[in-house]
Design a protein around this motif. Structure first.
Motif, PDB file in Angstrom:
ATOM      1  N   PRO A 209       0.816  -1.229   0.000  1.00 58.91           N
ATOM      2  CA  PRO A 209       0.000   0.000   0.000  1.00 58.91           C
ATOM      3  C   PRO A 209       0.840   1.264   0.000  1.00 58.91           C
ATOM      4  N   GLY A 210       2.146   1.131   0.268  1.00 59.63           N
ATOM      5  CA  GLY A 210       3.001   2.307   0.343  1.00 59.63           C
ATOM      6  C   GLY A 210       3.197   3.021  -0.975  1.00 59.63           C
ATOM      7  N   TYR A 211       3.039   2.326  -2.105  1.00 59.80           N
ATOM      8  CA  TYR A 211       3.315   2.968  -3.386  1.00 59.80           C
ATOM      9  C   TYR A 211       2.342   4.094  -3.709  1.00 59.80           C
ATOM     10  N   THR A 212       1.135   4.062  -3.162  1.00 63.15           N
ATOM     11  CA  THR A 212       0.208   5.158  -3.424  1.00 63.15           C
ATOM     12  C   THR A 212       0.624   6.428  -2.679  1.00 63.15           C
ATOM     13  N   ALA A 213       1.604   6.331  -1.785  1.00 66.72           N
ATOM     14  CA  ALA A 213       2.145   7.541  -1.159  1.00 66.72           C
ATOM     15  C   ALA A 213       2.738   8.471  -2.209  1.00 66.72           C
ATOM     16  N   TYR A 214       3.191   7.899  -3.324  1.00 73.99           N
ATOM     17  CA  TYR A 214       3.866   8.694  -4.337  1.00 73.99           C
ATOM     18  C   TYR A 214       2.906   9.443  -5.259  1.00 73.99           C
ATOM     19  N   VAL A 215       1.587   9.325  -5.002  1.00 68.18           N
ATOM     20  CA  VAL A 215       0.603  10.159  -5.691  1.00 68.18           C
ATOM     21  C   VAL A 215      -0.252  10.934  -4.695  1.00 68.18           C
ATOM     22  N   ASP A 216       0.086  10.845  -3.413  1.00 68.49           N
ATOM     23  CA  ASP A 216      -0.701  11.459  -2.348  1.00 68.49           C
ATOM     24  C   ASP A 216       0.041  12.680  -1.815  1.00 68.49           C
ATOM     25  N   ASP A 217      -0.570  13.859  -1.920  1.00 74.04           N
ATOM     26  CA  ASP A 217       0.104  15.107  -1.555  1.00 74.04           C
ATOM     27  C   ASP A 217       0.557  15.131  -0.103  1.00 74.04           C
ATOM     28  N   VAL A 218      -0.277  14.636   0.810  1.00 75.21           N
ATOM     29  CA  VAL A 218       0.086  14.652   2.237  1.00 75.21           C
ATOM     30  C   VAL A 218       1.318  13.788   2.477  1.00 75.21           C
ATOM     31  N   SER A 219       1.340  12.601   1.903  1.00 79.07           N
ATOM     32  CA  SER A 219       2.473  11.695   2.091  1.00 79.07           C
ATOM     33  C   SER A 219       3.741  12.263   1.470  1.00 79.07           C
ATOM     34  N   LEU A 220       3.607  12.880   0.302  1.00 76.64           N
ATOM     35  CA  LEU A 220       4.762  13.475  -0.360  1.00 76.64           C
ATOM     36  C   LEU A 220       5.352  14.605   0.473  1.00 76.64           C
ATOM     37  N   GLU A 221       4.499  15.421   1.078  1.00 70.27           N
ATOM     38  CA  GLU A 221       4.992  16.518   1.905  1.00 70.27           C
ATOM     39  C   GLU A 221       5.702  15.997   3.153  1.00 70.27           C
ATOM     40  N   ARG A 222       5.224  14.895   3.713  1.00 65.81           N
ATOM     41  CA  ARG A 222       5.889  14.308   4.879  1.00 65.81           C
ATOM     42  C   ARG A 222       7.292  13.829   4.520  1.00 65.81           C
ATOM     43  N   MET A 223       7.415  13.186   3.355  1.00 64.01           N
ATOM     44  CA  MET A 223       8.741  12.746   2.918  1.00 64.01           C
ATOM     45  C   MET A 223       9.682  13.942   2.777  1.00 64.01           C
ATOM     46  N   LYS A 224       9.197  14.975   2.109  1.00 70.54           N
ATOM     47  CA  LYS A 224      10.031  16.154   1.877  1.00 70.54           C
ATOM     48  C   LYS A 224      10.403  16.830   3.187  1.00 70.54           C
ATOM     49  N   ALA A 225       9.470  16.841   4.159  1.00 70.71           N
ATOM     50  CA  ALA A 225       9.747  17.458   5.454  1.00 70.71           C
ATOM     51  C   ALA A 225      10.860  16.723   6.201  1.00 70.71           C
ATOM     52  N   ARG A 226      11.026  15.432   5.917  1.00 67.58           N
ATOM     53  CA  ARG A 226      12.120  14.665   6.536  1.00 67.58           C
ATOM     54  C   ARG A 226      13.405  14.762   5.717  1.00 67.58           C
ATOM     55  N   GLY A 227      13.370  15.565   4.666  1.00 67.00           N
ATOM     56  CA  GLY A 227      14.550  15.722   3.822  1.00 67.00           C
ATOM     57  C   GLY A 227      14.727  14.630   2.801  1.00 67.00           C
ATOM     58  N   GLU A 228      13.667  13.884   2.497  1.00 67.76           N
ATOM     59  CA  GLU A 228      13.739  12.775   1.556  1.00 67.76           C
ATOM     60  C   GLU A 228      13.316  13.211   0.153  1.00 67.76           C
ATOM     61  N   ASP A 229      13.818  12.526  -0.834  1.00 73.84           N
ATOM     62  CA  ASP A 229      13.440  12.725  -2.230  1.00 73.84           C
ATOM     63  C   ASP A 229      12.441  11.625  -2.592  1.00 73.84           C
ATOM     64  N   PRO A 230      11.154  11.953  -2.789  1.00 71.65           N
ATOM     65  CA  PRO A 230      10.157  10.916  -3.077  1.00 71.65           C
ATOM     66  C   PRO A 230      10.516  10.035  -4.267  1.00 71.65           C
ATOM     67  N   GLN A 231      11.073  10.612  -5.327  1.00 67.72           N
ATOM     68  CA  GLN A 231      11.427   9.815  -6.500  1.00 67.72           C
ATOM     69  C   GLN A 231      12.524   8.816  -6.160  1.00 67.72           C
ATOM     70  N   ALA A 232      13.516   9.264  -5.376  1.00 69.25           N
ATOM     71  CA  ALA A 232      14.583   8.358  -4.951  1.00 69.25           C
ATOM     72  C   ALA A 232      14.025   7.270  -4.040  1.00 69.25           C
ATOM     73  N   ASN A 233      13.053   7.630  -3.189  1.00 72.04           N
ATOM     74  CA  ASN A 233      12.410   6.640  -2.325  1.00 72.04           C
ATOM     75  C   ASN A 233      11.733   5.554  -3.155  1.00 72.04           C
ATOM     76  N   MET A 234      10.993   5.980  -4.186  1.00 68.42           N
ATOM     77  CA  MET A 234      10.284   5.003  -5.006  1.00 68.42           C
ATOM     78  C   MET A 234      11.262   4.108  -5.754  1.00 68.42           C
ATOM     79  N   ASP A 235      12.323   4.692  -6.289  1.00 68.79           N
ATOM     80  CA  ASP A 235      13.329   3.891  -6.989  1.00 68.79           C
ATOM     81  C   ASP A 235      13.961   2.858  -6.054  1.00 68.79           C
ATOM     82  N   MET A 236      14.244   3.281  -4.820  1.00 69.48           N
ATOM     83  CA  MET A 236      14.832   2.381  -3.835  1.00 69.48           C
ATOM     84  C   MET A 236      13.871   1.229  -3.517  1.00 69.48           C
ATOM     85  N   SER A 237      12.583   1.538  -3.414  1.00 69.71           N
ATOM     86  CA  SER A 237      11.588   0.513  -3.090  1.00 69.71           C
ATOM     87  C   SER A 237      11.375  -0.452  -4.250  1.00 69.71           C
TER      88      SER A 237
END
Length: 393
Positions: A209-237
């Protein structure tokens, strides 16, 4: 063996995971948590419930059966309770972890991920490197397999969800970074899969279910707030998800992508009503995911407008099956046969019909949320089976 795999790979009606717990099992769980029922006594009640639900699936003619995940309080337990190393309280409180969730209909429903609850259900650090201490999916599979001649599907958790619920910032004394943590997750997941394969399992569903985080604005903002790159996160997963299934040629792998299975009760009617965990259509990630992940079957959520349209299915490679989750677990209303056939026809505008199958959008069970009745659940599955038989003969 190839005939068995081909049959499973093209199954036209699928059950995603959890099934509604019977009242006796719900009461047994409550008694166990209260300390008035032993683990052995709980296990006996679970055995009876699982055997009953397998018999019902067989009587309906479902081509693949499950144990209904009736040994789990939460679908993520299959990894969180199989390993040691996470910093979790001795007394695991599911109710505390799920406290504070809104009861509003059609609302975003999220628990406090920082709560001191079970690993993966809440976002926990580690105190030592992860170790496989028991293989819960294997235990579940072996029991179910002893009580049916049908293929049994096992479910395990995607590395993507596991790493999203890993408090890496508080774990650097154990793992230098998320990549080091994921390496152990992959190794453990591969061992769990190898054990299942050795036991005879030929259909494994990866819950992602985590992959839908990459189309969800709230989840994307949380990643960015932790200093993460969402695209790099998805590639890693993607890399990790491919790594856990690599080389297992005698298994059909399905991957389930949904937006959360939260439910509440409509105060006006008292009926089960939908909520959600994430929102956003598959469009932005479909081409990359469908052509990067190596799974045979794609179990997708399509029970609401929130899921978007079927157009992303045009990116599905030949030889893969898109399982349309067009029956909802979040309402007791039984979807009409004509409606389900129209939905299949709509999807077939973008992908050949022989690459399609149907299912509920997620599991029917789950703790912390109300469920429809067992009777309503079975009626929905019977409707799916009827439509699948009519469409694909």
């Amino acid at each position: 063996m190839s005939d068995v795999l081909d049959t499973i790979r093209t199954v036209r009606v699928d059950q995603i995971g959890s099934l509604v717990n019977p009242p006796a099992l719900l009461e047994a769980f409550r008694a166990f948590e209260a300390g008035s029922l032993s683990e052995d006594e709980l296990s006996r009640v679970q055995d009876e419930a699982i055997i009953d639900t397998i018999r019902k699936q067989e009587s309906m003619g479902l081509p693949v059966v499950t144990d209904g995940e009736m040994r789990r309080r939460n679908f993520q337990d299959n990894f969180g309770h199989s390993v040691s190393g996470f910093d979790v309280p001795k007394a695991l409180s599911y109710q505390q972890a799920l406290s504070g969730i809104t009861e509003q209909v059609l609302a975003r429903a999220e628990q406090n991920f920082a709560a001191a609850g079970p690993a993966i259900l809440t976002r926990r650090p580690v105190v030592e490197k992860l170790k496989l201490v028991r293989n819960i999916p294997l235990e579940e599979y072996r029991f179910a397999d002893r009580h049916t001649k049908q293929p049994v599907k096992a479910t395990i958790l995607s590395p993507d969800r596991i790493v999203q619920r890993f408090a890496y910032e508080d774990s650097r004394k154990v793992y230098a970074d998320r990549e080091a943590f994921l390496a152990d997750v992959v190794a453990i997941s591969r061992q769990m899969i190898q054990d299942l394969v050795d036991a005879g399992c030929r259909y494994i569903q990866i819950d992602a279910p985590g992959y839908t985080a990459y189309v969800d604005d709230v989840s994307l903002e949380r990643m960015k707030a932790r200093g993460e790159d969402p695209q790099a996160n998805m590639d890693m997963s993607i890399k990790a998800d491919n790594a856990i299934i690599d080389g297992f040629d005698d298994v059909v792998f399905g991957i389930h992508l949904c937006r959360g299975n939260a439910r509440t009760r409509d105060p006006r009617t008292g009926k089960v009503a939908p909520q959600f965990h994430r929102e956003g259509a598959y469009d932005a990630i479909a081409e990359k995911l469908f052509n990067s992940l190596n799974h045979d079957r794609w179990l997708l959520e399509y029970d609401s407008e929130r899921a978007g349209g079927f157009e992303p299915l045009k990116h599905m490679p030949k030889g893969h099956i898109a399982v349309l989750g067009i029956v909802t677990t979040k309402s007791s209303d039984i979807e009409p046969e004509d409606f389900l056939k129209r939905r299949i026809d709509e999807a077939a505008r973008f992908i050949p019909g022989d690459q399609l199958a149907i299912s509920p959008q997620c599991g029917f069970g789950g703790f912390g949320h109300p469920t429809i009745s067992q009777d309503e659940q079975w009626r929905k599955l019977e409707q799916l089976k009827k439509v699948a038989d009519a469409v694909w003969n």
